[in-house]
Design a protein around this motif. Structure first.
Motif, PDB file in Angstrom:
ATOM      1  N   GLY A 145       0.803  -1.245   0.083  1.00 27.77           N
ATOM      2  CA  GLY A 145       0.017   0.057  -0.029  1.00 27.77           C
ATOM      3  C   GLY A 145       0.820   1.129   0.000  1.00 27.77           C
ATOM      4  O   GLY A 145       0.319   2.197   0.296  1.00 27.77           O
ATOM      5  N   ARG A 223     -10.898  17.906  -1.405  1.00 26.18           N
ATOM      6  CA  ARG A 223     -11.822  17.791  -0.463  1.00 26.18           C
ATOM      7  C   ARG A 223     -12.365  19.313  -0.251  1.00 26.18           C
ATOM      8  O   ARG A 223     -13.580  19.259  -0.043  1.00 26.18           O
ATOM      9  CB  ARG A 223     -11.342  17.080   0.763  1.00 26.18           C
ATOM     10  CG  ARG A 223     -12.692  16.519   1.497  1.00 26.18           C
ATOM     11  CD  ARG A 223     -12.366  16.207   2.923  1.00 26.18           C
ATOM     12  NE  ARG A 223     -11.209  15.460   3.267  1.00 26.18           N
ATOM     13  CZ  ARG A 223     -11.026  14.304   3.416  1.00 26.18           C
ATOM     14  NH1 ARG A 223     -11.921  13.312   3.555  1.00 26.18           N
ATOM     15  NH2 ARG A 223      -9.985  13.705   3.805  1.00 26.18           N
ATOM     16  N   SER A 248      -7.550  14.634  -6.046  1.00 21.15           N
ATOM     17  CA  SER A 248      -6.980  13.897  -4.724  1.00 21.15           C
ATOM     18  C   SER A 248      -8.032  12.738  -4.447  1.00 21.15           C
ATOM     19  O   SER A 248      -9.177  12.725  -5.047  1.00 21.15           O
ATOM     20  CB  SER A 248      -7.111  14.855  -3.583  1.00 21.15           C
ATOM     21  OG  SER A 248      -8.232  15.003  -3.114  1.00 21.15           O
ATOM     22  N   ARG A 249      -7.355  11.979  -4.003  1.00 19.30           N
ATOM     23  CA  ARG A 249      -7.998  10.663  -3.433  1.00 19.30           C
ATOM     24  C   ARG A 249      -9.172  10.905  -2.569  1.00 19.30           C
ATOM     25  O   ARG A 249     -10.188  10.306  -2.909  1.00 19.30           O
ATOM     26  CB  ARG A 249      -6.890   9.642  -2.678  1.00 19.30           C
ATOM     27  CG  ARG A 249      -7.799   8.503  -2.437  1.00 19.30           C
ATOM     28  CD  ARG A 249      -6.687   7.415  -2.006  1.00 19.30           C
ATOM     29  NE  ARG A 249      -7.321   6.367  -1.098  1.00 19.30           N
ATOM     30  CZ  ARG A 249      -6.801   5.360  -0.797  1.00 19.30           C
ATOM     31  NH1 ARG A 249      -5.466   5.158  -1.110  1.00 19.30           N
ATOM     32  NH2 ARG A 249      -7.264   4.359   0.014  1.00 19.30           N
ATOM     33  N   GLN A 262      -7.536  10.524 -10.467  1.00 18.60           N
ATOM     34  CA  GLN A 262      -6.731  10.574  -9.144  1.00 18.60           C
ATOM     35  C   GLN A 262      -5.414  10.652  -9.526  1.00 18.60           C
ATOM     36  O   GLN A 262      -4.527   9.972 -10.171  1.00 18.60           O
ATOM     37  CB  GLN A 262      -6.832   9.333  -8.390  1.00 18.60           C
ATOM     38  CG  GLN A 262      -6.331   9.547  -7.034  1.00 18.60           C
ATOM     39  CD  GLN A 262      -6.727   8.254  -6.127  1.00 18.60           C
ATOM     40  OE1 GLN A 262      -7.954   7.976  -6.012  1.00 18.60           O
ATOM     41  NE2 GLN A 262      -5.722   7.796  -5.463  1.00 18.60           N
ATOM     42  N   VAL A 263      -4.502  11.714  -8.906  1.00 19.74           N
ATOM     43  CA  VAL A 263      -3.415  11.886  -8.796  1.00 19.74           C
ATOM     44  C   VAL A 263      -2.648  11.530  -7.619  1.00 19.74           C
ATOM     45  O   VAL A 263      -3.116  11.772  -6.571  1.00 19.74           O
ATOM     46  CB  VAL A 263      -2.958  13.295  -9.159  1.00 19.74           C
ATOM     47  CG1 VAL A 263      -1.605  13.467  -9.008  1.00 19.74           C
ATOM     48  CG2 VAL A 263      -3.664  13.851 -10.424  1.00 19.74           C
ATOM     49  N   GLY A 264      -1.514  10.736  -7.648  1.00 19.87           N
ATOM     50  CA  GLY A 264      -1.014  10.239  -6.501  1.00 19.87           C
ATOM     51  C   GLY A 264      -0.697   8.940  -6.474  1.00 19.87           C
ATOM     52  O   GLY A 264      -0.623   8.163  -7.437  1.00 19.87           O
ATOM     53  N   GLN A 265      -0.071   8.493  -5.088  1.00 20.26           N
ATOM     54  CA  GLN A 265       0.508   6.927  -5.149  1.00 20.26           C
ATOM     55  C   GLN A 265      -0.327   5.970  -5.508  1.00 20.26           C
ATOM     56  O   GLN A 265       0.133   5.149  -5.986  1.00 20.26           O
ATOM     57  CB  GLN A 265       0.668   6.903  -3.595  1.00 20.26           C
ATOM     58  CG  GLN A 265       1.477   5.713  -3.258  1.00 20.26           C
ATOM     59  CD  GLN A 265       1.624   5.732  -1.772  1.00 20.26           C
ATOM     60  OE1 GLN A 265       2.231   6.639  -1.247  1.00 20.26           O
ATOM     61  NE2 GLN A 265       1.290   4.570  -1.073  1.00 20.26           N
ATOM     62  N   THR A 266      -1.567   6.172  -5.341  1.00 18.92           N
ATOM     63  CA  THR A 266      -2.410   5.031  -5.928  1.00 18.92           C
ATOM     64  C   THR A 266      -3.585   5.376  -6.903  1.00 18.92           C
ATOM     65  O   THR A 266      -4.224   4.878  -7.610  1.00 18.92           O
ATOM     66  CB  THR A 266      -3.540   4.323  -4.532  1.00 18.92           C
ATOM     67  OG1 THR A 266      -3.782   5.685  -3.782  1.00 18.92           O
ATOM     68  CG2 THR A 266      -2.816   3.639  -3.821  1.00 18.92           C
ATOM     69  N   GLY A 279      -7.660  23.433  -3.211  1.00 19.66           N
ATOM     70  CA  GLY A 279      -8.644  22.613  -2.060  1.00 19.66           C
ATOM     71  C   GLY A 279      -7.831  21.460  -1.657  1.00 19.66           C
ATOM     72  O   GLY A 279      -8.779  20.601  -1.601  1.00 19.66           O
ATOM     73  N   SER A 281      -4.734  19.634   0.499  1.00 24.70           N
ATOM     74  CA  SER A 281      -3.931  19.709   1.384  1.00 24.70           C
ATOM     75  C   SER A 281      -2.463  19.434   0.987  1.00 24.70           C
ATOM     76  O   SER A 281      -1.588  20.102   1.540  1.00 24.70           O
ATOM     77  CB  SER A 281      -4.354  19.262   2.751  1.00 24.70           C
ATOM     78  OG  SER A 281      -4.140  17.632   2.533  1.00 24.70           O
ATOM     79  N   GLN A 285       1.077  11.338  -0.218  1.00 29.71           N
ATOM     80  CA  GLN A 285       0.608  10.313  -1.187  1.00 29.71           C
ATOM     81  C   GLN A 285       0.137  11.020  -2.344  1.00 29.71           C
ATOM     82  O   GLN A 285       0.323  10.555  -3.451  1.00 29.71           O
ATOM     83  CB  GLN A 285      -0.536   9.493  -0.588  1.00 29.71           C
ATOM     84  CG  GLN A 285      -0.136   8.493   0.557  1.00 29.71           C
ATOM     85  CD  GLN A 285      -0.240   9.084   2.024  1.00 29.71           C
ATOM     86  OE1 GLN A 285      -0.442  10.391   2.254  1.00 29.71           O
ATOM     87  NE2 GLN A 285      -0.090   8.370   2.939  1.00 29.71           N
ATOM     88  N   HIS A 286      -0.447  12.507  -2.225  1.00 29.48           N
ATOM     89  CA  HIS A 286      -0.766  13.259  -3.330  1.00 29.48           C
ATOM     90  C   HIS A 286       0.625  13.481  -3.833  1.00 29.48           C
ATOM     91  O   HIS A 286       0.744  13.590  -5.176  1.00 29.48           O
ATOM     92  CB  HIS A 286      -1.701  14.301  -2.729  1.00 29.48           C
ATOM     93  CG  HIS A 286      -2.168  14.948  -3.783  1.00 29.48           C
ATOM     94  ND1 HIS A 286      -3.254  14.634  -4.820  1.00 29.48           N
ATOM     95  CD2 HIS A 286      -1.824  16.114  -4.758  1.00 29.48           C
ATOM     96  CE1 HIS A 286      -3.450  15.404  -5.845  1.00 29.48           C
ATOM     97  NE2 HIS A 286      -2.764  16.384  -5.709  1.00 29.48           N
ATOM     98  N   ASN A 300      -5.234  27.389  -1.299  1.00 27.99           N
ATOM     99  CA  ASN A 300      -5.773  26.830  -0.290  1.00 27.99           C
ATOM    100  C   ASN A 300      -6.106  27.839   0.824  1.00 27.99           C
ATOM    101  O   ASN A 300      -5.422  28.718   0.894  1.00 27.99           O
ATOM    102  CB  ASN A 300      -4.590  25.807   0.335  1.00 27.99           C
ATOM    103  CG  ASN A 300      -5.267  24.863   1.377  1.00 27.99           C
ATOM    104  OD1 ASN A 300      -5.792  25.204   2.216  1.00 27.99           O
ATOM    105  ND2 ASN A 300      -5.117  23.621   0.896  1.00 27.99           N
ATOM    106  N   ASP A 318      -9.887  31.694  -0.683  1.00 25.96           N
ATOM    107  CA  ASP A 318     -11.057  30.613  -0.865  1.00 25.96           C
ATOM    108  C   ASP A 318     -11.055  30.179  -2.290  1.00 25.96           C
ATOM    109  O   ASP A 318     -10.972  31.266  -3.211  1.00 25.96           O
ATOM    110  CB  ASP A 318     -12.527  31.419  -0.456  1.00 25.96           C
ATOM    111  CG  ASP A 318     -13.333  30.602  -0.668  1.00 25.96           C
ATOM    112  OD1 ASP A 318     -13.480  29.443  -1.058  1.00 25.96           O
ATOM    113  OD2 ASP A 318     -14.513  31.104  -0.091  1.00 25.96           O
ATOM    114  N   LEU A 319     -10.841  29.031  -2.691  1.00 28.63           N
ATOM    115  CA  LEU A 319     -10.809  28.722  -4.165  1.00 28.63           C
ATOM    116  C   LEU A 319     -12.174  29.052  -4.714  1.00 28.63           C
ATOM    117  O   LEU A 319     -12.028  29.184  -6.148  1.00 28.63           O
ATOM    118  CB  LEU A 319     -10.587  27.166  -4.023  1.00 28.63           C
ATOM    119  CG  LEU A 319     -11.703  26.302  -3.903  1.00 28.63           C
ATOM    120  CD1 LEU A 319     -12.850  25.900  -5.034  1.00 28.63           C
ATOM    121  CD2 LEU A 319     -11.335  24.665  -3.191  1.00 28.63           C
TER     122      LEU A 319
END
Ligand code: FAD
Length: 333
Positions: A145, A223, A248-249, A262-266, A279, A281, A285-286, A300, A318-319
């Motif tokens: 993982g 998020r 993001s996830r 989705q962008v990132g490790q998974t 928005g 963080s 992992q991202h 952000n 504020d986005l």
């Protein structure tokens, strides 16, 4: 074991309607480096119906030689034809290393080829290194993982095969003045090998698929968007910039947008010229999937969000105000 008959670094150049996909050209970069360390050649291998354009691109991006397998049977992707063609080529030329992009196509036929050749394959690699003395490759990929990185070696069989994530390596700058030998191969696929038929155009589906790995500009939402409908803010800015939409996830897990974004490790590893995180963080992992971007802009409302530590430009705000204002300004240009 004596593997002296096996030499050269092969890079599979995936094509789409004759055009080389980014990932193959990216893999020529580590290919050139490995070939240099081993005193061997980096060879681009293309399967298709009309490979002229892809051959040129492969040479411009570093290939020392091209093996170009042209036959109508390879005009569009089928698992059976590609497996058959690649197996025959490997048996004929015996490369020491074979790298394939970890795309839908590469993940499909790569393992089958390795199975037929009775050799090992390390899937989904994110870094590569070779021992110049033994010629043994260390294929590194996330394991458990993503909690640790595993380096896998293929010591007792050849070729050493692996699929490598798109976006991990950068293409070498194209040099149109490079020249290289092009070996034309023709390996027709015998009757009965291909058991699938293309009955309808795959274009429509493909057009909807998100080519995040190839995008030069990506606008991603997290998020902080609050709900699925608010991805319209991200799509609008991406449209204004001619870019693709990432996520993001957290946004994907919430069901606001499909996993292909989705962008990132998974998710996907991307390295666009411009990555705008809205928005998000910036969890580790991202970052694993986008920190190689040339220019990172973060929007952000939390000034302490980790994304700012890797951003080239940070907008604390504020986005829902910043993103539409950016899109409006860009449309004026
Ligand atoms: P959050 O961390 O909740 O951040 C939301 C941000 O939005 C906050 O910083 C907040 O300040 C900001 N915000 C809120 N409202 C606004 C507003 N109006 N304007 C501006 N900013 C606002 N994550 C990935 O992304 N990709 C992966 O591939 C991935 N793989 C993972 C694999 C494993 C094994 C594990 C354990 C986790 C993985 N994660 C991955 C999840 C990761 O750890 C984070 O949970 C996730 O990235 C958080 O997503 P986020 O930044 O959108 O949400």
């Amino acid at each position: 074991m004596d593997f002296s008959a096996y030499k050269d670094i092969w890079v599979f150049i995936e094509t789409d309607e004759g055009k080389a996909a980014s990932v193959g050209l990216e893999l020529l970069n580590p290919g050139v480096e490995l070939a240099h360390q081993l005193g061997q050649k980096v060879v681009a291998v293309i399967l298709g119906k009309d490979n002229a354009e892809a051959e040129k691109a492969a040479i411009a991006h570093g290939a020392d030689q091209v093996i170009s397998l042209e036959d109508p049977a390879y005009g569009y992707y089928t698992t059976e034809a590609y497996t058959y063609g690649m197996q025959k080529l490997v048996e004929k030329y015996r490369p020491s290393i074979l790298m394939i992009g970890a795309t839908i196509i590469g993940r499909d036929f790569g393992p089958r080829v390795s199975c037929r050749l009775k050799t090992g394959l390390t899937a989904d690699c994110t870094s590569l290194a070779v021992d110049a003395e033994t010629g043994i490759m260390g294929w590194t990929r996330p394991a458990f993982g993503g909690n640790l990185m595993a380096t896998i070696m293929c010591e007792n069989t050849r070729p050493q095969m692996g699929t490598v994530r798109p976006g991990v390596f950068k293409k070498l700058p194209a040099d149109a003045s490079r020249t290289a030998e092009i070996i034309k191969e023709s390996i027709p696929v015998p009757d009965g090998v291909v058991r699938t038929t293309l009955v309808d155009s795959i274009r429509e589906v493909a057009a909807e698929m998100v080519k995040l790995e190839d995008a030069e500009i990506i606008v991603s939402g997290g998020r902080g968007l609050g709900k699925a409908e608010n991805f319209s803010y991200i799509r609008d800015l991406a449209d204004a910039l001619g870019g693709a939409v990432g996520a993001s996830r957290a946004a994907v897990d919430a069901g606001w947008i499909p996993h292909v974004h989705q962008v990132g490790q998974t998710g996907k590893t991307v390295a666009p010229k411009l990555y705008i995180a809205c928005g998000i963080s910036g969890a580790i992992q991202h970052q694993a999937g986008m920190s190689g971007s040339d220019c990172i802009v973060a929007i952000n409302k939390d000034p302490d969000a980790p994304i700012f530590s890797i951003a080239d430009y940070g907008i604390v705000g504020d986005l829902f105000q910043v993103v539409p204002a950016m899109a409006a300004e860009i449309r004026k240009l």
